[in-house]
Design an enzyme around this catalytic site. Structure first.
Site, mmCIF file in Angstrom:
data_model
loop_
_atom_site.group_PDB
_atom_site.id
_atom_site.type_symbol
_atom_site.label_atom_id
_atom_site.label_comp_id
_atom_site.label_asym_id
_atom_site.label_seq_id
_atom_site.Cartn_x
_atom_site.Cartn_y
_atom_site.Cartn_z
ATOM 1 N N GLY A 112 0.835 -1.198 0.000
ATOM 2 C CA GLY A 112 0.000 0.000 0.000
ATOM 3 C C GLY A 112 0.863 1.238 0.000
ATOM 4 N N GLN A 163 2.837 10.023 1.130
ATOM 5 C CA GLN A 163 4.154 9.385 1.218
ATOM 6 C C GLN A 163 5.056 9.739 0.043
ATOM 7 O OE1 GLN A 163 2.309 5.314 2.153
ATOM 8 N NE2 GLN A 163 4.237 5.265 3.269
ATOM 9 N N CYS A 189 5.818 0.167 7.318
ATOM 10 C CA CYS A 189 5.432 1.347 6.546
ATOM 11 C C CYS A 189 6.635 1.775 5.715
ATOM 12 C CB CYS A 189 5.019 2.471 7.495
ATOM 13 S SG CYS A 189 4.492 3.957 6.635
ATOM 14 N N LEU A 190 6.405 2.064 4.444
ATOM 15 C CA LEU A 190 7.505 2.455 3.562
ATOM 16 C C LEU A 190 8.126 3.790 3.999
ATOM 17 C CD1 LEU A 190 5.974 1.416 0.123
ATOM 18 C CD2 LEU A 190 7.673 0.191 1.496
ATOM 19 N N HIS A 213 -4.580 1.324 7.448
ATOM 20 C CA HIS A 213 -3.237 1.910 7.502
ATOM 21 C C HIS A 213 -3.103 3.064 6.495
ATOM 22 C CE1 HIS A 213 1.311 1.423 7.853
ATOM 23 N NE2 HIS A 213 1.177 2.197 6.784
ATOM 24 N N GLU A 214 -3.537 2.825 5.258
ATOM 25 C CA GLU A 214 -3.376 3.863 4.221
ATOM 26 C C GLU A 214 -4.287 5.060 4.477
ATOM 27 O OE1 GLU A 214 -0.795 3.566 2.558
ATOM 28 O OE2 GLU A 214 -0.498 1.437 2.972
ATOM 29 N N HIS A 227 -2.786 7.528 6.774
ATOM 30 C CA HIS A 227 -1.809 8.436 6.147
ATOM 31 C C HIS A 227 -2.487 9.712 5.633
ATOM 32 C CE1 HIS A 227 2.020 6.378 6.221
ATOM 33 N NE2 HIS A 227 1.519 5.266 5.714
HETATM 34 NI NI NI Z 1 2.485 3.444 5.709
#
Ligand code: NI
Length: 184
Positions: free
Chosen positions: A51, A56, A106-107, A148-149, A152
């Site tokens: 995701g 991000q 998380c990226l 999660h997304e 963000h």
């Molecule tokens: Ni994340």
């Protein structure tokens, strides 16, 4: 298509509430949004991740991309494998108060994993790139990645949701945690 740089925790865009996009239901989103979404998918796959939210890549707009790989899906209703998805202005409601603990990464927080409670069953909706409304129920990994997304988009990171920071770990040290770690 292009792989975009992913910003990391500490960058203010990750703590900013993202802006909703104007929608014309049934009409495709403009070319620049189509391109951004395509680049976000390429960036997610290259990372690799399941995701990615527009903040991000330092774009403070309410766009997410995600996928549910077969090996992460239980196969239950609402948790089957899904190819690359784009959702614009997504929102969700919990269908049960029940939350379950699960590992997340998380990226924007590379190298770490943490145990995070998430609603077990949700209903979500948002627009696809054609301007069509997508509405689904989700459980398992599918429900977790959506929550999660969407966080963000509101400037929230999974660390904020962790009840026990003792269960934050570098990925290489995860071997020290047993299944008991997910029991709370
Ligand atoms: Ni994340």
């Amino acid at each position: 298509m292009a792989i975009l740089p992913i910003i990391r925790m500490g960058h203010p865009t990750l703590r900013t509430v993202a802006t909703a996009l104007p929608v014309r239901p049934g009409l495709p989103f403009p070319e620049e949004i189509q391109r951004l979404a395509g680049d976000m998918i390429e960036t997610m796959l290259a990372a690799p991740g399941i995701g990615l939210a527009a903040p991000q890549v330092d774009v403070s707009q309410r766009i997410i991309v995600f996928r549910v790989p077969a090996e992460r899906a239980s196969g239950a209703e609402g948790d089957t494998a899904l190819g690359n998805q784009v959702l614009i202005n997504p929102e969700f409601v919990a269908l049960t108060d029940e939350k379950k603990l699960g590992w997340e990464g998380c990226l924007s927080i590379p190298g770490l994993r943490g145990i995070v409670p998430r609603h077990v069953r949700i209903r979500y909706r948002g627009y696809d790139l054609d301007g069509d409304l997508v509405e689904r129920e989700a459980t398992g990994t599918h429900a977790r990645v959506i929550q999660h997304e969407l966080d963000h988009l509101d400037g929230v990171l999974y660390l904020d949701r962790m009840p026990d920071l003792g269960k934050l770990t570098f990925t290489e040290e995860m071997v020290h945690f047993t299944a008991d770690a997910l029991k709370g």
